[in-house]
Design an enzyme around this catalytic site. Sequence first.
Site, PDB file in Angstrom:
ATOM      1  N   GLU A  96       0.822  -1.205   0.000  1.00  0.00           N
ATOM      2  CA  GLU A  96       0.000   0.000   0.000  1.00  0.00           C
ATOM      3  C   GLU A  96       0.858   1.258   0.000  1.00  0.00           C
ATOM      4  OE1 GLU A  96      -4.095  -1.517   1.868  1.00  0.00           O
ATOM      5  OE2 GLU A  96      -2.692  -0.702   3.305  1.00  0.00           O
ATOM      6  N   CYS A 348      -2.381   6.192  10.752  1.00  0.00           N
ATOM      7  CA  CYS A 348      -1.238   5.510  11.339  1.00  0.00           C
ATOM      8  C   CYS A 348      -1.593   4.110  11.834  1.00  0.00           C
ATOM      9  CB  CYS A 348      -0.730   6.362  12.495  1.00  0.00           C
ATOM     10  SG  CYS A 348       0.733   5.735  13.266  1.00  0.00           S
TER      11      CYS A 348
END
Length: 378
Positions: A96, A348
């Site tokens: 990703e 995150c």
Amino acid sequence: MIEASPNPPLALQGLLPDELAATCSIELADARRIVSLAHRRGELPTRAPATIRRAALDAARARCHVPTLEVVERRPSAVDPFVKYAFRLHDGAIIESVRIPLEKAGRYAVCVSSQAGCALACAFCATGRMGLTRNLEAWEIVEQVRLVRRDLEAEHPGARVHGIVFQGMGEPLANADRVLRAIRVLSEPSAQAIDRRNITVCTAGLPTGIRRLAEEAPGVRLGVSLGSVRPGARRALMPIDSAHPLAEVLAAAGEHARTTGYAPMWAYTLLLGQNDTDEDAGHLATLARDFARTHGVPPRISLIPFNSIGDDALQRSDRMEAFRNVLFAAGVGSIVRYSGGGDVGAACGQLARTDLPRRGAASPRGARVTVDPGISPR
Ligand code: SF4
């Protein structure tokens, strides 16, 4: 010189113009234009344009190709201008990347993956739970940027990729050869032309790799993930601490700072009951002051709110302001890192990929993706 081999062909996105020129025995000027074509178009034409000698293009086509990654998902956030991408590699592994808007309108950073999975098993990172599938090739790192850039330019003409953060899946300095090659290509004017000052490599703490980064790519910035500054607590959160204790890591970071003149970014994910007490903040402040005194530059402390990674083992701390206040009272500045794209799982530690079908290897489950403090989101 890269050794020429007809099988497999060389990926042009992993080559510098002088390497292509030497490999194919062509003029450097032609090699630069061929590299530029590969990066701009994602392919080589069958007929040579007027600016490239036909024999040079034929030689490049005979030895090289322009492979790509399959875009399996593109997820724009509805709450902020982050876009998350999932790419399938040729062997089925999924990685990703995240497109990050910067403070200045029209500028973006790309957060790239350097490995499929990761062996370092940091407790606060979903990627750390999947283990390492493999290192990415240099061209696979570069191609993430090329594809995000192509998409950006189609969506926002005139916008540009301004910076790169090696903060996606994987420990970049565990794949240092290919990451350093990717940095050379990304910053090459005829390739992606990214200013090295706008490239940040973030590590969990591999001292040899930090020293290599300083020697071989001194224009590039360094980020170090601390976890905790108490040795036992750090080891519990970041097993790499057993092999490379924080003191050893920060000594290497200090050498990097002295060599490059750049202050390192210290990333600190605040975890409830793990590393968020006033005492922890006091230890961090002492360490930051000692670092500044020893190496001449104060670290840039980036505090990261924890995002859940699928279980309750770790939780977000509610002591962010109290923690910052202790640092501030000790004369140590900090920022709270904005981690966007939470609604699309781009924040995150959130990049869980269990929903995408794969070919071959087991599915990666996530990555740590945030905004480097040197590259602020708008
Ligand atoms: S934080 Fe980085 S080094 Fe640690 S497990 Fe995640 S990807 Fe690997």
